[in-house]
Write a protein that holds these residues in place. Structure first.
Motif, PDB file in Angstrom:
ATOM      1  N   ILE A  67      13.560   1.540  -4.414  1.00 17.51           N
ATOM      2  CA  ILE A  67      13.548   2.877  -5.012  1.00 17.51           C
ATOM      3  C   ILE A  67      14.028   3.932  -4.005  1.00 17.51           C
ATOM      4  N   GLY A  68      13.555   3.831  -2.773  1.00  9.18           N
ATOM      5  CA  GLY A  68      13.954   4.805  -1.742  1.00  9.18           C
ATOM      6  C   GLY A  68      15.449   4.777  -1.503  1.00  9.18           C
ATOM      7  N   ARG A  69      16.022   3.571  -1.500  1.00  3.18           N
ATOM      8  CA  ARG A  69      17.472   3.433  -1.300  1.00  3.18           C
ATOM      9  C   ARG A  69      18.225   4.141  -2.422  1.00  3.18           C
ATOM     10  N   ALA A  73      13.758   4.546   2.756  1.00  3.47           N
ATOM     11  CA  ALA A  73      15.083   4.611   2.109  1.00  3.47           C
ATOM     12  C   ALA A  73      15.898   3.339   2.323  1.00  3.47           C
ATOM     13  N   GLY A  74      15.329   2.379   3.038  1.00  2.67           N
ATOM     14  CA  GLY A  74      16.092   1.170   3.354  1.00  2.67           C
ATOM     15  C   GLY A  74      16.316   0.262   2.164  1.00  2.67           C
ATOM     16  N   LYS A  75      15.390   0.219   1.240  1.00  2.86           N
ATOM     17  CA  LYS A  75      15.477  -0.732   0.119  1.00  2.86           C
ATOM     18  C   LYS A  75      14.966  -0.074  -1.168  1.00  2.86           C
ATOM     19  N   HIS A 123       4.672   8.060 -10.619  1.00  6.91           N
ATOM     20  CA  HIS A 123       3.933   6.794 -10.759  1.00  6.91           C
ATOM     21  C   HIS A 123       4.756   5.765 -11.523  1.00  6.91           C
ATOM     22  N   PRO A 124       5.551   4.973 -10.808  1.00  2.00           N
ATOM     23  CA  PRO A 124       6.366   3.970 -11.505  1.00  2.00           C
ATOM     24  C   PRO A 124       5.515   2.805 -12.005  1.00  2.00           C
ATOM     25  N   THR A 125       6.002   2.192 -13.111  1.00  2.00           N
ATOM     26  CA  THR A 125       5.519   0.863 -13.472  1.00  2.00           C
ATOM     27  C   THR A 125       6.335  -0.147 -12.662  1.00  2.00           C
ATOM     28  N   VAL A 126       6.250  -1.419 -12.992  1.00  2.57           N
ATOM     29  CA  VAL A 126       7.019  -2.433 -12.270  1.00  2.57           C
ATOM     30  C   VAL A 126       8.497  -2.041 -12.276  1.00  2.57           C
ATOM     31  N   THR A 127       9.081  -1.990 -11.095  1.00  7.86           N
ATOM     32  CA  THR A 127      10.474  -1.553 -10.931  1.00  7.86           C
ATOM     33  C   THR A 127      11.225  -2.642 -10.172  1.00  7.86           C
ATOM     34  N   ARG A 159      12.283   0.999   8.324  1.00  7.48           N
ATOM     35  CA  ARG A 159      11.870   0.087   9.389  1.00  7.48           C
ATOM     36  C   ARG A 159      12.941  -0.906   9.848  1.00  7.48           C
ATOM     37  N   SER A 160      13.554  -1.629   8.904  1.00  7.65           N
ATOM     38  CA  SER A 160      14.441  -2.729   9.303  1.00  7.65           C
ATOM     39  C   SER A 160      15.744  -2.213   9.896  1.00  7.65           C
ATOM     40  N   ALA A 161      16.127  -2.818  11.036  1.00  7.90           N
ATOM     41  CA  ALA A 161      17.339  -2.378  11.736  1.00  7.90           C
ATOM     42  C   ALA A 161      18.577  -2.515  10.844  1.00  7.90           C
ATOM     43  N   ALA A 175      -2.562   2.688   5.971  1.00  6.87           N
ATOM     44  CA  ALA A 175      -1.755   3.347   7.010  1.00  6.87           C
ATOM     45  C   ALA A 175      -0.363   3.695   6.482  1.00  6.87           C
ATOM     46  N   VAL A 176       0.268   2.752   5.794  1.00  6.59           N
ATOM     47  CA  VAL A 176       1.654   2.978   5.339  1.00  6.59           C
ATOM     48  C   VAL A 176       1.686   3.819   4.062  1.00  6.59           C
ATOM     49  N   ASN A 177       0.822   3.484   3.095  1.00  3.42           N
ATOM     50  CA  ASN A 177       0.923   4.099   1.758  1.00  3.42           C
ATOM     51  C   ASN A 177       0.225   5.455   1.658  1.00  3.42           C
ATOM     52  N   VAL A 213      11.601   3.474  12.225  1.00  5.19           N
ATOM     53  CA  VAL A 213      10.187   3.709  12.571  1.00  5.19           C
ATOM     54  C   VAL A 213       9.302   2.759  11.766  1.00  5.19           C
ATOM     55  N   ASP A 214       8.208   2.338  12.398  1.00  7.04           N
ATOM     56  CA  ASP A 214       7.169   1.602  11.661  1.00  7.04           C
ATOM     57  C   ASP A 214       6.122   2.625  11.235  1.00  7.04           C
ATOM     58  N   LEU A 215       6.061   2.901   9.951  1.00  2.64           N
ATOM     59  CA  LEU A 215       5.163   3.952   9.442  1.00  2.64           C
ATOM     60  C   LEU A 215       3.695   3.548   9.494  1.00  2.64           C
ATOM     61  N   SER A 248       3.765   7.301  -5.884  1.00  2.53           N
ATOM     62  CA  SER A 248       2.513   6.564  -6.051  1.00  2.53           C
ATOM     63  C   SER A 248       2.803   5.346  -6.925  1.00  2.53           C
ATOM     64  N   SER A 249       1.975   5.094  -7.922  1.00  5.57           N
ATOM     65  CA  SER A 249       2.146   3.897  -8.768  1.00  5.57           C
ATOM     66  C   SER A 249       1.199   4.013  -9.960  1.00  5.57           C
ATOM     67  N   VAL A 250       1.507   3.294 -11.050  1.00  2.52           N
ATOM     68  CA  VAL A 250       0.516   3.214 -12.125  1.00  2.52           C
ATOM     69  C   VAL A 250      -0.746   2.512 -11.604  1.00  2.52           C
ATOM     70  N   CYS A 291       8.413   7.842   0.027  1.00  2.00           N
ATOM     71  CA  CYS A 291       8.618   6.703  -0.877  1.00  2.00           C
ATOM     72  C   CYS A 291       8.203   5.375  -0.258  1.00  2.00           C
ATOM     73  N   ALA A 292       8.191   5.282   1.059  1.00  2.00           N
ATOM     74  CA  ALA A 292       7.869   3.981   1.690  1.00  2.00           C
ATOM     75  C   ALA A 292       6.521   3.483   1.208  1.00  2.00           C
ATOM     76  N   GLY A 293       6.458   2.202   0.937  1.00  2.00           N
ATOM     77  CA  GLY A 293       5.186   1.615   0.515  1.00  2.00           C
ATOM     78  C   GLY A 293       5.233   0.124   0.745  1.00  2.00           C
ATOM     79  N   THR A 294       4.054  -0.452   0.813  1.00  4.71           N
ATOM     80  CA  THR A 294       3.977  -1.885   1.024  1.00  4.71           C
ATOM     81  C   THR A 294       2.796  -2.436   0.239  1.00  4.71           C
TER      82      THR A 294
HETATM   83  P1  NDP Z   1      10.558  -2.117  -1.424  1.00  2.49           P
HETATM   84  O1  NDP Z   1       9.676  -3.099  -0.735  1.00  2.49           O
HETATM   85  O2  NDP Z   1      11.698  -2.627  -2.211  1.00  2.49           O
HETATM   86  O3  NDP Z   1      11.071  -1.038  -0.366  1.00  2.49           O
HETATM   87  C1  NDP Z   1      10.126  -0.356   0.419  1.00  2.49           C
HETATM   88  C2  NDP Z   1      10.813   0.405   1.519  1.00  2.49           C
HETATM   89  O4  NDP Z   1       9.772   0.990   2.329  1.00  2.49           O
HETATM   90  C3  NDP Z   1      11.629  -0.518   2.413  1.00  2.49           C
HETATM   91  O5  NDP Z   1      12.771   0.143   2.868  1.00  2.49           O
HETATM   92  C4  NDP Z   1      10.660  -0.781   3.556  1.00  2.49           C
HETATM   93  O6  NDP Z   1      11.276  -1.108   4.778  1.00  2.49           O
HETATM   94  C5  NDP Z   1       9.955   0.568   3.684  1.00  2.49           C
HETATM   95  N1  NDP Z   1       8.709   0.348   4.391  1.00  2.49           N
HETATM   96  C6  NDP Z   1       7.668  -0.428   4.016  1.00  2.49           C
HETATM   97  N2  NDP Z   1       6.751  -0.474   4.996  1.00  2.49           N
HETATM   98  C7  NDP Z   1       7.236   0.283   6.020  1.00  2.49           C
HETATM   99  C8  NDP Z   1       6.777   0.621   7.305  1.00  2.49           C
HETATM  100  N3  NDP Z   1       5.625   0.150   7.788  1.00  2.49           N
HETATM  101  N4  NDP Z   1       7.527   1.422   8.081  1.00  2.49           N
HETATM  102  C9  NDP Z   1       8.717   1.892   7.641  1.00  2.49           C
HETATM  103  N5  NDP Z   1       9.228   1.613   6.437  1.00  2.49           N
HETATM  104  C10 NDP Z   1       8.492   0.808   5.636  1.00  2.49           C
HETATM  105  O7  NDP Z   1       9.593  -1.253  -2.348  1.00  2.49           O
HETATM  106  P2  NDP Z   1       9.930  -0.400  -3.663  1.00  2.49           P
HETATM  107  O8  NDP Z   1      11.237   0.252  -3.547  1.00  2.49           O
HETATM  108  O9  NDP Z   1       9.631  -1.270  -4.818  1.00  2.49           O
HETATM  109  O10 NDP Z   1       8.762   0.666  -3.577  1.00  2.49           O
HETATM  110  C11 NDP Z   1       8.994   2.022  -3.214  1.00  2.49           C
HETATM  111  C12 NDP Z   1       7.726   2.798  -3.530  1.00  2.49           C
HETATM  112  O11 NDP Z   1       7.460   2.691  -4.921  1.00  2.49           O
HETATM  113  C13 NDP Z   1       6.485   2.257  -2.808  1.00  2.49           C
HETATM  114  O12 NDP Z   1       5.688   3.321  -2.388  1.00  2.49           O
HETATM  115  C14 NDP Z   1       5.800   1.442  -3.878  1.00  2.49           C
HETATM  116  O13 NDP Z   1       4.415   1.347  -3.650  1.00  2.49           O
HETATM  117  C15 NDP Z   1       6.137   2.240  -5.118  1.00  2.49           C
HETATM  118  N6  NDP Z   1       6.065   1.473  -6.362  1.00  2.49           N
HETATM  119  C16 NDP Z   1       6.879   0.373  -6.554  1.00  2.49           C
HETATM  120  C17 NDP Z   1       6.779  -0.347  -7.730  1.00  2.49           C
HETATM  121  C18 NDP Z   1       7.619  -1.549  -8.001  1.00  2.49           C
HETATM  122  O14 NDP Z   1       7.340  -2.272  -8.975  1.00  2.49           O
HETATM  123  N7  NDP Z   1       8.663  -1.806  -7.254  1.00  2.49           N
HETATM  124  C19 NDP Z   1       5.832   0.052  -8.793  1.00  2.49           C
HETATM  125  C20 NDP Z   1       5.056   1.221  -8.485  1.00  2.49           C
HETATM  126  C21 NDP Z   1       5.183   1.892  -7.311  1.00  2.49           C
HETATM  127  P3  NDP Z   1      11.221  -2.641   5.338  1.00  2.49           P
HETATM  128  O15 NDP Z   1      11.665  -3.506   4.212  1.00  2.49           O
HETATM  129  O16 NDP Z   1      12.180  -2.586   6.463  1.00  2.49           O
HETATM  130  O17 NDP Z   1       9.798  -2.862   5.734  1.00  2.49           O
END
Ligand code: NDP
Length: 241
Positions: A17-19, A13-15, A175-179, A37-39, A102-104, A56-58, A132-134, A80-83
Motif C-alpha cells: 500500500i505504501g508503495r 513506502a517500499g512495498k 482502515h483497509p480490509t484485506v488488500t 527498511r529493505s535496501a 513498536a512498528v505499528n 530505517v528500522d521503525l 490502521s486496519s479493520v 503506512c508502515a506496518g507489520t
Molecule cells: P507490506 O508488508 O506489503 O508492506 C509494508 C511496508 O512497511 C514494507 O515496505 C515494509 O518494509 C515496511 N515496514 C514494515 N516493518 C518495518 C520496519 N520495522 N521498519 C521500516 N519499514 C517497515 O504491508 P501492506 O502494504 O499490506 O500494509 C501497509 C499498511 O496497511 C500496514 O500498516 C498494514 O497494517 C495495513 N493494512 C494492510 C492490510 C492488508 O491486507 N494488506 C489490511 C489492513 C491494514 P520491509 O518489507 O522492508 O520490512
C-alpha cells in the motif's frame, strides 16, 4: 487531487500500500520522502520514482526519530508502515507483541511528533493519515498483537486530531480490509480463512493498493479540509455486513 510542489513523508513506502501511495503522489506532482527498511526497496524507490528514500528500522525508536528529522521539512505525513505476526492469543509472545506495537503504534507517534513540531515551529499547516486496519474494530483470530497495535494507533489518531487541529494540522485514520500486498499473502494465504473473509465483503473482492491510496490522498488533500479525527473503513462494506 494535485500535490504539485508538496513534500510528503510516506513510511513503509517500499512495498504494498505504501508503495502505491508513493507512486500515486509522485504521479500527481508531489516529492515523496520514503522511510522504509529493505535496501532493495530503497534503491528501487530512488531509481524508479525519484523518491528520496531513507533506510530505517521503525522498530528502533532512536533511529526512527533520527530518520523523521532527516525527512523534514514536509507538507504531509502518511504513516503506512506496518507489520504482523500470526499467533493465537494464548501463544502471543511478549517479543512479538512489543515488536508490533513498536512498528505499528510507536513509530507513527515518533514520526508524527517530529513532523508536527516542525510545522508548528514554521507556522505551516498540514495533514496526517495513519493507516490502521479493520482489525482495530474487530477481533481477528491469531491477530491479538496486531489488533491491539492498530487499536492503539486509532487512539493516537484521535488525540493527534484534537491537539494538532488548532495548529492547522488534521489527522485521520484509514482502515483497509484485506488488500493484495505481501502482508496479505502472509496473513491470508489459507484459502479457507480467505474465503470466510471474502464472504463478508459485500462488494465481493479484496482491496487493491490503489483503492486505499486514493482514500489516503483524499484525506491529505484540501478537499478534506473539514475532515478530522475519523476512522474511515476502506472495506467494501465489511463493517456493515
Ligand atoms: P507490506 O508488508 O506489503 O508492506 C509494508 C511496508 O512497511 C514494507 O515496505 C515494509 O518494509 C515496511 N515496514 C514494515 N516493518 C518495518 C520496519 N520495522 N521498519 C521500516 N519499514 C517497515 O504491508 P501492506 O502494504 O499490506 O500494509 C501497509 C499498511 O496497511 C500496514 O500498516 C498494514 O497494517 C495495513 N493494512 C494492510 C492490510 C492488508 O491486507 N494488506 C489490511 C489492513 C491494514 P520491509 O518489507 O522492508 O520490512
Amino acid at each position: 487531487m494535485e500535490f504539485k510542489g508538496k513534500t510528503v513523508i510516506v513510511t513503509g513506502a517500499g512495498k504494498g500500500i505504501g508503495r502505491e501511495i508513493a507512486k500515486m503522489l509522485v504521479e500527481r506532482g508531489a516529492h515523496v520522502v520514503a522511510l522504509t527498511r529493505s535496501a532493495a526497496d530503497v534503491e528501487a524507490l530512488r531509481g524508479e520514482s525519484g523518491c528520496r528514500a531513507i533506510q530505517v528500522d521503525l522498530a528502533d525508536a532512536d533511529a526512527t526519530r533520527e530518520a523523521a528529522i532527516a525527512a523534514l521539512p514536509a507538507d504531509f505525513l502518511v504513516n503506512c508502515a506496518g507489520t504482523t505476526e500470526l499467533q493465537p492469543f494464548l501463544e502471543t509472545t511478549v517479543e512479538a507483541f512489543d515488536r508490533l506495537v513498536a512498528v505499528n503504534t510507536r513509530a507513527p507517534m515518533i514520526v508524527g511528533q517530529e513532523y508536527a513540531r516542525s510545522l508548528i515551529k514554521d507556522g505551516r499547516q498540514g495533514a496526517i493519515v495513519n493507516v490502521s486496519s479493520v482489525a482495530s474494530f474487530i477481533g481477528i483470530p491469531d491477530h491479538a498483537a496486531y489488533c491491539a497495535s492498530k487499536g492503539g494507533l486509532d487512539g493516537l489518531t484521535r488525540v493527534m486530531a484534537k491537539e494538532l487541529a488548532p495548529h492547522g494540522i488534521r489527522a485521520n485514520g484509514v482502515h483497509p480490509t484485506v488488500t493484495m500486498t505481501p502482508m496479505a499473502v502472509k496473513a491470508w494465504s489459507d484459502p479457507e480463512k480467505a474465503a470466510g473473509m471474502m464472504k463478508r465483503i459485500p462488494v465481493g473482492r479484496f482491496a487493491e493498493p490503489a483503492d486505499i491510496a486514493e482514500v489516503v490522498l483524499f484525506l491529505l488533500s484540501d478537499e478534506a479540509a473539514m475532515v478530522n479525527g475519523i476512522s474511515m473503513p476502506v472495506d467494501g462494506g465489511y463493517m456493515i455486513a
